[in-house]
Design a protein around this motif. Structure first.
Motif, mmCIF file in Angstrom:
data_model
loop_
_atom_site.group_PDB
_atom_site.id
_atom_site.type_symbol
_atom_site.label_atom_id
_atom_site.label_comp_id
_atom_site.label_asym_id
_atom_site.label_seq_id
_atom_site.Cartn_x
_atom_site.Cartn_y
_atom_site.Cartn_z
ATOM 1 N N TYR A 1 79.106 115.413 -45.178
ATOM 2 C CA TYR A 1 78.639 114.287 -45.985
ATOM 3 C C TYR A 1 78.262 114.732 -47.396
ATOM 4 O O TYR A 1 78.667 114.111 -48.389
ATOM 5 N N PHE A 2 77.509 115.808 -47.503
ATOM 6 C CA PHE A 2 77.097 116.248 -48.835
ATOM 7 C C PHE A 2 78.258 116.863 -49.605
ATOM 8 O O PHE A 2 78.225 116.944 -50.838
ATOM 9 N N SER B 1 88.436 97.563 -47.568
ATOM 10 C CA SER B 1 87.397 96.552 -47.779
ATOM 11 C C SER B 1 86.570 96.856 -49.018
ATOM 12 O O SER B 1 86.173 95.951 -49.747
ATOM 13 N N GLY B 2 86.316 98.157 -49.270
ATOM 14 C CA GLY B 2 85.408 98.506 -50.347
ATOM 15 C C GLY B 2 84.003 98.036 -50.017
ATOM 16 O O GLY B 2 83.686 97.696 -48.872
ATOM 17 N N GLU C 1 79.271 115.733 -53.508
ATOM 18 C CA GLU C 1 79.678 116.609 -54.605
ATOM 19 C C GLU C 1 81.057 116.240 -55.137
ATOM 20 O O GLU C 1 81.323 116.352 -56.341
ATOM 21 N N GLN C 2 81.920 115.782 -54.257
ATOM 22 C CA GLN C 2 83.296 115.507 -54.652
ATOM 23 C C GLN C 2 83.463 114.154 -55.343
ATOM 24 O O GLN C 2 84.235 114.026 -56.295
ATOM 25 N N TYR C 3 82.737 113.127 -54.846
ATOM 26 C CA TYR C 3 83.026 111.761 -55.289
ATOM 27 C C TYR C 3 81.911 111.089 -56.083
ATOM 28 O O TYR C 3 82.192 110.170 -56.857
ATOM 29 N N TYR C 4 80.664 111.491 -55.899
ATOM 30 C CA TYR C 4 79.574 110.682 -56.445
ATOM 31 C C TYR C 4 79.567 110.669 -57.973
ATOM 32 O O TYR C 4 79.150 109.669 -58.578
ATOM 33 N N ILE D 1 79.646 106.230 -51.262
ATOM 34 C CA ILE D 1 80.571 107.113 -50.554
ATOM 35 C C ILE D 1 81.332 106.330 -49.489
ATOM 36 O O ILE D 1 82.550 106.503 -49.316
ATOM 37 N N TRP D 2 80.638 105.440 -48.779
ATOM 38 C CA TRP D 2 81.341 104.647 -47.765
ATOM 39 C C TRP D 2 82.396 103.759 -48.417
ATOM 40 O O TRP D 2 83.506 103.614 -47.891
#
Length: 472
Positions: A285-286, A345-346, A290-293, A337-338
């Motif tokens: 999750y973390f 759906s986003g 780091e990758q997307y946030y 992240i979800w």
């Protein structure tokens, strides 16, 4: 607009209703304008509107003619008409304050009159009580002198409140055969019964509701249920079917976190693999963080993040826990992240509510106090990270089964609302026919039930209990 006096504005030379014509709408707070009554509410420079005799309207025969005669409709001439005069009027602040003071004064006088009426009704009864006390024999006075304190205490405990600090004796103290006094007591009792009873219900589960240390001992049934849960969870391989049967009627707080993680599929049934699975999923999750946030401010993610940022403060606004900045940041990361990991759906409004039960339950795993006002900053950073990751994965598992509730046209919700309609028609045909008679669509009131899984209809502590059954 030309200054030619012979050319009048369209709305001055044509009083017929035309597209775009503004009609004044008045309500209780804004009565129709009367220049005689409202002269003191207008500015010194404003003149009361003069009455004009409406002329015969000239109809437009073609669109071009209509366009030509309305081309100056919104131009402002040298002399304003009635509409502009009314739009320019301003209320005099002194008149407003004077009116408000009169309202408050009238209300105070009315309250004083009511109080005087109550005082007049109770004074004769007090005098009768004093006269009866004076007529008692001296020997009885001496005998009752030592019990004066006890009598006062018993009187206080049996007194009923009446308008402020005044007291009226209860039925056991009142003399029998006095119609006036009976009428007073009945009026007081009726007034008390007419007041709405509003029990205070905690918004989230309190520790006192969960039979933990410092609270009354659990009943035999509750202790027996907790033992059954612990026996099922203690085995090397948890029997998920047996766990589901036990969870249907509610899960004890002490074992709710581990039970939710098992029933949602977040943790494996094998006890030896659970710790390694927890570490791996939390690191994963973390890794997403780091990758997307950091991309939340990118152009193609800006709208999603903006909507999440708007919705988070609206999540359980009455519970201080969810108004803490650190908690709102956790929710923003979880939802963002979800959303980017589920592009079909986003993010959809309502998903933010679905994080709260998981977050509260996993906070309870680390604290022994009420959660409504708990300051999460008192927890260690590693604990907060664990709560955040566990909440994300369990919410994801839940949404995997109902994602069609949030895709285009939300077909999942429409199917559930239709099922509800069919269920009501079978169970309570009278209610169903009443809905049809008044053309009430089930989607109008049940959409939010399905979209938020009743999160906005019930207190959170009740929702958590309901979700014990959802997990099954």
């Amino acid at each position: 607009m030309s200054g030619d006096g012979s050319k009048k504005q369209f709305w001055k030379r044509n009083t017929a209703k035309v597209p775009g014509n503004i009609q004044h709408v008045y309500g209780a707070q804004h009565p129709p304008f009367d220049p005689l009554l409202h002269a003191n509410l207008m500015k010194a420079g404003n003149k009361p509107p003069s009455a004009t005799t409406p002329g015969k309207p000239k109809k437009a025969t073609t669109f071009q003619e209509f366009e030509s005669i309305t081309s100056d409709a919104w131009d402002v001439g040298d002399d304003d008409d009635e509409l502009l005069a009314m739009a320019a009027q301003n209320l005099n602040i002194e008149v407003v304050m004077e009116t408000a003071n009169k309202v408050i004064e009238n209300h105070s006088k009315l309250q004083e009159r009511r109080q005087q009426q109550i005082d007049e009704m109770t004074e004769p009864d007090e005098k009768d009580g004093q006269e009866a006390h004076e007529e008692e024999p001296d020997e009885e006075d001496e005998r009752e002198e030592g019990a004066e304190t006890t009598t006062d205490l018993s009187f206080s405990s049996e007194a009923l409140p009446l308008s402020g600090n005044r007291l009226v004796k209860s039925h056991s103290e009142a003399p029998v055969g006095s119609p006036k006094e009976v009428g007073i007591e009945q009026a007081v009792l009726h007034r008390q019964q007419s007041l709405p009873h509003r029990p205070v219900i905690p918004l989230v589960a309190r520790m006192a509701d969960q039979n933990t240390s410092g609270t009354p001992a659990m009943s035999e049934r509750e202790a027996s249920r907790l033992d059954k849960f612990r026996q099922v969870l203690a085995g090397p391989n948890t029997d998920l079917e047996e766990l589901r049967k036990l969870s249907w009627s509610g899960i004890p707080r002490q074992v709710r976190p581990i039970t939710w993680k098992l029933l949602s599929g977040y943790l494996p049934a094998n006890a030896e693999r659970r710790e390694s699975t927890l570490q791996r999923k939390r690191q994963e999750y973390f890794g997403f963080i780091e990758q997307y946030y950091d991309s939340r401010n990118d152009e193609h993610h800006q709208d999603t993040y903006r909507q999440i940022h708007i919705d988070i403060p609206r999540t359980n606004p009455l519970i201080p826990l969810f108004q803490q900045a650190s908690v709102q940041e956790i929710f923003e990361r979880i939802l963002f992240i979800w959303a980017i990991r589920h592009p079909a759906s986003g993010y959809v409004q309502g998903i933010n509510d679905l994080v709260t039960p998981f977050f509260v339950v996993y906070v309870f795993e680390y604290i022994e106090e009420e959660v409504e006002n708990f300051n999460v900053s008192s927890l260690q950073e590693e604990v907060l990270r664990n709560i955040e990751a566990d909440s994300f994965w369990c919410m994801s598992k839940l949404l995997d089964g109902i994602q069609d509730n949030y895709t285009f046209a939300q077909p999942g919700i429409q199917r559930k609302v239709k099922a509800l309609e069919e269920l009501v028609s079978r169970i309570d045909e009278t209610v169903h026919c009443h809905m049809q008679q008044y053309e009430v669509e089930y989607l109008q009131f049940a959409f939010r039930w399905m979209n938020n899984l009743l999160m906005r209809e019930l207190p959170l502590r009740c929702t958590i209990r309901l979700w014990d059954t959802y997990q099954v």
